[in-house]
Design a protein around this motif. Structure first.
Motif, PDB file in Angstrom:
ATOM      1  N   ALA A 131      -3.672  -7.045  -7.193  1.00 17.95           N
ATOM      2  CA  ALA A 131      -2.371  -7.510  -7.654  1.00 17.95           C
ATOM      3  C   ALA A 131      -1.424  -7.425  -6.461  1.00 17.95           C
ATOM      4  O   ALA A 131      -1.604  -6.574  -5.583  1.00 17.95           O
ATOM      5  CB  ALA A 131      -1.851  -6.670  -8.807  1.00 17.95           C
ATOM      6  N   GLN A 132      -0.443  -8.308  -6.414  1.00 10.99           N
ATOM      7  CA  GLN A 132       0.548  -8.298  -5.323  1.00 10.99           C
ATOM      8  C   GLN A 132       1.951  -8.201  -5.901  1.00 10.99           C
ATOM      9  O   GLN A 132       2.281  -8.889  -6.871  1.00 10.99           O
ATOM     10  CB  GLN A 132       0.449  -9.573  -4.473  1.00 10.99           C
ATOM     11  N   PHE A 133       2.766  -7.359  -5.260  1.00 13.36           N
ATOM     12  CA  PHE A 133       4.146  -7.190  -5.707  1.00 13.36           C
ATOM     13  C   PHE A 133       5.096  -7.152  -4.512  1.00 13.36           C
ATOM     14  O   PHE A 133       4.818  -6.489  -3.511  1.00 13.36           O
ATOM     15  CB  PHE A 133       4.306  -5.883  -6.497  1.00 13.36           C
ATOM     16  N   GLY A 134       6.210  -7.869  -4.626  1.00  7.99           N
ATOM     17  CA  GLY A 134       7.278  -7.806  -3.637  1.00  7.99           C
ATOM     18  C   GLY A 134       8.524  -7.239  -4.295  1.00  7.99           C
ATOM     19  O   GLY A 134       8.995  -7.769  -5.304  1.00  7.99           O
ATOM     20  N   ALA A 135       9.055  -6.163  -3.749  1.00 10.32           N
ATOM     21  CA  ALA A 135      10.212  -5.505  -4.370  1.00 10.32           C
ATOM     22  C   ALA A 135      11.109  -4.885  -3.311  1.00 10.32           C
ATOM     23  O   ALA A 135      11.575  -3.758  -3.457  1.00 10.32           O
ATOM     24  CB  ALA A 135       9.745  -4.455  -5.372  1.00 10.32           C
ATOM     25  N   GLY A 136      11.325  -5.591  -2.219  1.00  6.88           N
ATOM     26  CA  GLY A 136      12.130  -5.058  -1.131  1.00  6.88           C
ATOM     27  C   GLY A 136      11.251  -4.499  -0.030  1.00  6.88           C
ATOM     28  O   GLY A 136      10.099  -4.908   0.137  1.00  6.88           O
ATOM     29  N   CYS A 137      11.794  -3.564   0.734  1.00  7.75           N
ATOM     30  CA  CYS A 137      11.042  -2.952   1.827  1.00  7.75           C
ATOM     31  C   CYS A 137       9.716  -2.395   1.327  1.00  7.75           C
ATOM     32  O   CYS A 137       9.689  -1.586   0.399  1.00  7.75           O
ATOM     33  CB  CYS A 137      11.873  -1.838   2.461  1.00  7.75           C
ATOM     34  N   PHE A 138       8.619  -2.821   1.935  1.00  7.99           N
ATOM     35  CA  PHE A 138       7.315  -2.448   1.375  1.00  7.99           C
ATOM     36  C   PHE A 138       6.921  -0.992   1.607  1.00  7.99           C
ATOM     37  O   PHE A 138       5.948  -0.517   1.035  1.00  7.99           O
ATOM     38  CB  PHE A 138       6.202  -3.398   1.833  1.00  7.99           C
ATOM     39  N   TRP A 139       7.661  -0.255   2.409  1.00  3.00           N
ATOM     40  CA  TRP A 139       7.326   1.155   2.617  1.00  3.00           C
ATOM     41  C   TRP A 139       7.442   1.951   1.321  1.00  3.00           C
ATOM     42  O   TRP A 139       6.494   2.610   0.896  1.00  3.00           O
ATOM     43  CB  TRP A 139       8.257   1.766   3.666  1.00  3.00           C
ATOM     44  N   GLY A 140       8.612   1.889   0.708  1.00  3.39           N
ATOM     45  CA  GLY A 140       8.821   2.642  -0.523  1.00  3.39           C
ATOM     46  C   GLY A 140       8.023   2.095  -1.689  1.00  3.39           C
ATOM     47  O   GLY A 140       7.559   2.851  -2.551  1.00  3.39           O
ATOM     48  N   VAL A 141       7.864   0.767  -1.732  1.00  2.00           N
ATOM     49  CA  VAL A 141       7.112   0.148  -2.824  1.00  2.00           C
ATOM     50  C   VAL A 141       5.654   0.602  -2.776  1.00  2.00           C
ATOM     51  O   VAL A 141       5.043   0.900  -3.808  1.00  2.00           O
ATOM     52  CB  VAL A 141       7.198  -1.392  -2.745  1.00  2.00           C
ATOM     53  N   GLU A 142       5.095   0.681  -1.569  1.00  2.00           N
ATOM     54  CA  GLU A 142       3.710   1.126  -1.459  1.00  2.00           C
ATOM     55  C   GLU A 142       3.548   2.555  -1.956  1.00  2.00           C
ATOM     56  O   GLU A 142       2.605   2.861  -2.701  1.00  2.00           O
ATOM     57  CB  GLU A 142       3.218   1.025  -0.021  1.00  2.00           C
ATOM     58  N   LEU A 143       4.456   3.440  -1.564  1.00  2.00           N
ATOM     59  CA  LEU A 143       4.335   4.829  -1.995  1.00  2.00           C
ATOM     60  C   LEU A 143       4.407   4.940  -3.514  1.00  2.00           C
ATOM     61  O   LEU A 143       3.673   5.728  -4.125  1.00  2.00           O
ATOM     62  CB  LEU A 143       5.437   5.677  -1.357  1.00  2.00           C
ATOM     63  N   ALA A 144       5.254   4.133  -4.141  1.00  2.00           N
ATOM     64  CA  ALA A 144       5.357   4.145  -5.596  1.00  2.00           C
ATOM     65  C   ALA A 144       4.028   3.767  -6.241  1.00  2.00           C
ATOM     66  O   ALA A 144       3.597   4.399  -7.226  1.00  2.00           O
ATOM     67  CB  ALA A 144       6.458   3.197  -6.052  1.00  2.00           C
ATOM     68  N   PHE A 145       3.335   2.772  -5.690  1.00  2.00           N
ATOM     69  CA  PHE A 145       2.049   2.367  -6.262  1.00  2.00           C
ATOM     70  C   PHE A 145       0.932   3.328  -5.889  1.00  2.00           C
ATOM     71  O   PHE A 145      -0.038   3.475  -6.646  1.00  2.00           O
ATOM     72  CB  PHE A 145       1.704   0.944  -5.822  1.00  2.00           C
ATOM     73  N   GLN A 146       1.036   3.978  -4.747  1.00  2.00           N
ATOM     74  CA  GLN A 146       0.044   4.986  -4.388  1.00  2.00           C
ATOM     75  C   GLN A 146      -0.017   6.089  -5.437  1.00  2.00           C
ATOM     76  O   GLN A 146      -1.073   6.679  -5.670  1.00  2.00           O
ATOM     77  CB  GLN A 146       0.368   5.604  -3.019  1.00  2.00           C
ATOM     78  N   ARG A 147       1.093   6.370  -6.062  1.00  2.00           N
ATOM     79  CA  ARG A 147       1.187   7.465  -7.027  1.00  2.00           C
ATOM     80  C   ARG A 147       0.689   7.100  -8.425  1.00  2.00           C
ATOM     81  O   ARG A 147       0.580   7.961  -9.294  1.00  2.00           O
ATOM     82  CB  ARG A 147       2.640   7.934  -7.122  1.00  2.00           C
ATOM     83  N   VAL A 148       0.400   5.821  -8.652  1.00  2.00           N
ATOM     84  CA  VAL A 148      -0.017   5.390  -9.993  1.00  2.00           C
ATOM     85  C   VAL A 148      -1.496   5.711 -10.219  1.00  2.00           C
ATOM     86  O   VAL A 148      -2.354   5.253  -9.449  1.00  2.00           O
ATOM     87  CB  VAL A 148       0.223   3.875 -10.163  1.00  2.00           C
ATOM     88  N   PRO A 149      -1.826   6.479 -11.245  1.00  2.00           N
ATOM     89  CA  PRO A 149      -3.239   6.763 -11.546  1.00  2.00           C
ATOM     90  C   PRO A 149      -4.011   5.465 -11.809  1.00  2.00           C
ATOM     91  O   PRO A 149      -3.514   4.559 -12.480  1.00  2.00           O
ATOM     92  CB  PRO A 149      -3.162   7.621 -12.810  1.00  2.00           C
ATOM     93  N   GLY A 150      -5.191   5.368 -11.261  1.00  2.00           N
ATOM     94  CA  GLY A 150      -6.003   4.170 -11.420  1.00  2.00           C
ATOM     95  C   GLY A 150      -5.900   3.222 -10.242  1.00  2.00           C
ATOM     96  O   GLY A 150      -6.728   2.313 -10.111  1.00  2.00           O
ATOM     97  N   VAL A 151      -4.909   3.432  -9.378  1.00  2.00           N
ATOM     98  CA  VAL A 151      -4.796   2.630  -8.167  1.00  2.00           C
ATOM     99  C   VAL A 151      -5.678   3.259  -7.098  1.00  2.00           C
ATOM    100  O   VAL A 151      -5.507   4.423  -6.740  1.00  2.00           O
ATOM    101  CB  VAL A 151      -3.335   2.561  -7.674  1.00  2.00           C
ATOM    102  N   SER A 152      -6.629   2.488  -6.598  1.00  3.75           N
ATOM    103  CA  SER A 152      -7.600   3.022  -5.647  1.00  3.75           C
ATOM    104  C   SER A 152      -7.250   2.718  -4.193  1.00  3.75           C
ATOM    105  O   SER A 152      -7.739   3.393  -3.281  1.00  3.75           O
ATOM    106  CB  SER A 152      -8.998   2.467  -5.953  1.00  3.75           C
ATOM    107  N   LYS A 153      -6.388   1.705  -3.970  1.00  3.61           N
ATOM    108  CA  LYS A 153      -6.056   1.331  -2.592  1.00  3.61           C
ATOM    109  C   LYS A 153      -4.764   0.525  -2.568  1.00  3.61           C
ATOM    110  O   LYS A 153      -4.510  -0.273  -3.472  1.00  3.61           O
ATOM    111  CB  LYS A 153      -7.190   0.502  -1.976  1.00  3.61           C
ATOM    112  N   THR A 154      -3.979   0.735  -1.539  1.00  2.00           N
ATOM    113  CA  THR A 154      -2.771  -0.072  -1.330  1.00  2.00           C
ATOM    114  C   THR A 154      -2.718  -0.529   0.122  1.00  2.00           C
ATOM    115  O   THR A 154      -3.148   0.191   1.025  1.00  2.00           O
ATOM    116  CB  THR A 154      -1.490   0.717  -1.654  1.00  2.00           C
ATOM    117  N   GLU A 155      -2.200  -1.709   0.328  1.00  2.00           N
ATOM    118  CA  GLU A 155      -1.970  -2.246   1.671  1.00  2.00           C
ATOM    119  C   GLU A 155      -0.646  -2.998   1.658  1.00  2.00           C
ATOM    120  O   GLU A 155      -0.335  -3.683   0.684  1.00  2.00           O
ATOM    121  CB  GLU A 155      -3.079  -3.222   2.085  1.00  2.00           C
ATOM    122  N   VAL A 156       0.106  -2.875   2.742  1.00  2.00           N
ATOM    123  CA  VAL A 156       1.333  -3.667   2.847  1.00  2.00           C
ATOM    124  C   VAL A 156       1.059  -4.867   3.742  1.00  2.00           C
ATOM    125  O   VAL A 156       0.236  -4.813   4.660  1.00  2.00           O
ATOM    126  CB  VAL A 156       2.502  -2.826   3.397  1.00  2.00           C
ATOM    127  N   GLY A 157       1.758  -5.956   3.459  1.00  2.00           N
ATOM    128  CA  GLY A 157       1.534  -7.160   4.247  1.00  2.00           C
ATOM    129  C   GLY A 157       2.507  -8.256   3.901  1.00  2.00           C
ATOM    130  O   GLY A 157       3.547  -8.023   3.273  1.00  2.00           O
TER     131      GLY A 157
END
Length: 277
Positions: free
Chosen positions: A113-139
Motif C-alpha cells: 500500500a502507498q500513502f502520502g501524508a506530508g514529510c515521509f519521515w514521520g509518516v514512515e515511523l507511524a506505519f512502522q508502529r502498526v502491528p502487522g506491518v512487516s516493512k516500510t520504505e520511503v520514496g
C-alpha cells in the motif's frame, strides 16, 4: 460619422462672414475636424476604440515583456540534507516509465500500500508502529521523471509525491487499519501542505494496488469527511512506479534523525513523533 464634430464644424461655418469664399469655409471645416476643442472621448463617448489611431487604441509594451517568476521552492532543513533543489533535465523525463504501475512484488502472503501524508519521515515511523506491518520504505511516486533524486522532487517540476510504501500481512493487519493510521497522521484538508512543509510533494494521497483497496479508501474518505468541517483534498489514485528514496531517508527517525535521538518504531508505541528528530 461623428455627430458632435459635425455640429462643431457647422457652428464654425455659420459664424464666418457671408463674404468668405467657399475655400475659406472648407478651411474652417478642415481645421475644426483636425483640431477638436475637446478630447475625442468627450466629443463622442460611443466612439469605437477600434477606430482610433493605433497610437491611441493599442498601449505600447516593451518587446521583451516575458513574465519572470520570483518564486523559489521552500527550503526545509536544507531540503532535508539534500542541500537545495535542482531543476531536472527535461531530456531525462520519461513519463511512460514513471507513470507505469508499481511492478515490484511484495513478500509471499504480503500486500503493498502507498500513502502520502506530508514529510515521509514521520509518516514512515507511524506505519512502522502498526502491528502487522512487516516493512516500510520511503520514496517518490506519481511523477513524470524516471529515477528522480530528492533534489528533483524538491524542485517542484517533477510532480512526485513523498510516500511511504507499506508491506503488510492482511491476516494480521487489514487495509482499514492502515487507513486509520493515515488519517490520524496528517491534516487531509490542506492542499500541498503539511505544517511548514509546502509543495506538491507533500500532498495527501492514497495509492491503491487492488480494487478492494480503492473501495475501502473511498468509503473511508467519505466517513472522514463527515467528521470534518473542511473539504478533504486527498487524492485516491492507482499506485504507480515507486522510486525508493536515498538511503539516508530510510527509517530516518528510528535511526536518530538529525540530532541522533532515536524514536521508537516498536509495534503499538504511542510516543509523540518529532517530525525532524
Amino acid at each position: 460619422m461623428l455627430p458632435s464634430v459635425s455640429r462643431a464644424a457647422a457652428a464654425a461655418v455659420s459664424s464666418s462672414s457671408s463674404s468668405s469664399s467657399s475655400s475659406s469655409s472648407l478651411l474652417l471645416i478642415s481645421s475644426s475636424l483636425s483640431k477638436p476643442s475637446a478630447p475625442l472621448s468627450l466629443l463622442n463617448p460611443f466612439l469605437s476604440l477600434s477606430k482610433l489611431p493605433v497610437s491611441l487604441s493599442k498601449p505600447t509594451f516593451p518587446q521583451n515583456s516575458r513574465l519572470v517568476s520570483s518564486h523559489k521552492p521552500p527550503m526545509n532543513i536544507l531540503n532535508k540534507l539534500g542541500f537545495g533543489p535542482k531543476t531536472p533535465d527535461p531530456s531525462s523525463m520519461d513519463s511512460s516509465i514513471a507513470q507505469g504501475p508499481d511492478d515490484d512484488v511484495p513478500a509471499p502472503g504480503q500486500q503493498f500500500a502507498q500513502f502520502g501524508a506530508g514529510c515521509f519521515w514521520g509518516v514512515e515511523l507511524a506505519f512502522q508502529r502498526v502491528p502487522g506491518v512487516s516493512k516500510t520504505e520511503v520514496g517518490y511516486t506519481q511523477g513524470f521523471l524516471h529515477n528522480p533524486t530528492y533534489e528533483d522532487v524538491c524542485s517542484g517540476t517533477s510532480n512526485h509525491s513523498e510516500v511511504v510504501r507499506v508491506q503488510y500481512d492482511p491476516k494480521e493487519c487489514g487495509f482499514e487499519t492502515l487507513l486509520d493510521a493515515f488519517w490520524a497522521r496528517h491534516d487531509p484538508t490542506t492542499l500541498n501542505r503539511q505544517g511548514n512543509d509546502v509543495g506538491t510533494q507533500y500532498r495527501s494521497g492514497i495509492y491503491y494496488y487492488t480494487p478492494e483497496q480503492e473501495k475501502a479508501a473511498r468509503e473511508s474518505l467519505e466517513q472522514q469527511q463527515k467528521l470534518l468541517n473542511r473539504k478533504i483534498v486527498t487524492e485516491i489514485l492507482p499506485a504507480k512506479k515507486f522510486y525508493r528514496a536515498e538511503e539516508y531517508h530510510q527509517q530516518y527517525l528510528a535511526k536518530g534523525g538529525r540530532f541522533g535521538f532515536k524514536q521508537s518504531p516498536a509495534k503499538g508505541c504511542n510516543d509523540p513523533i518529532r517530525c525532524y528528530g
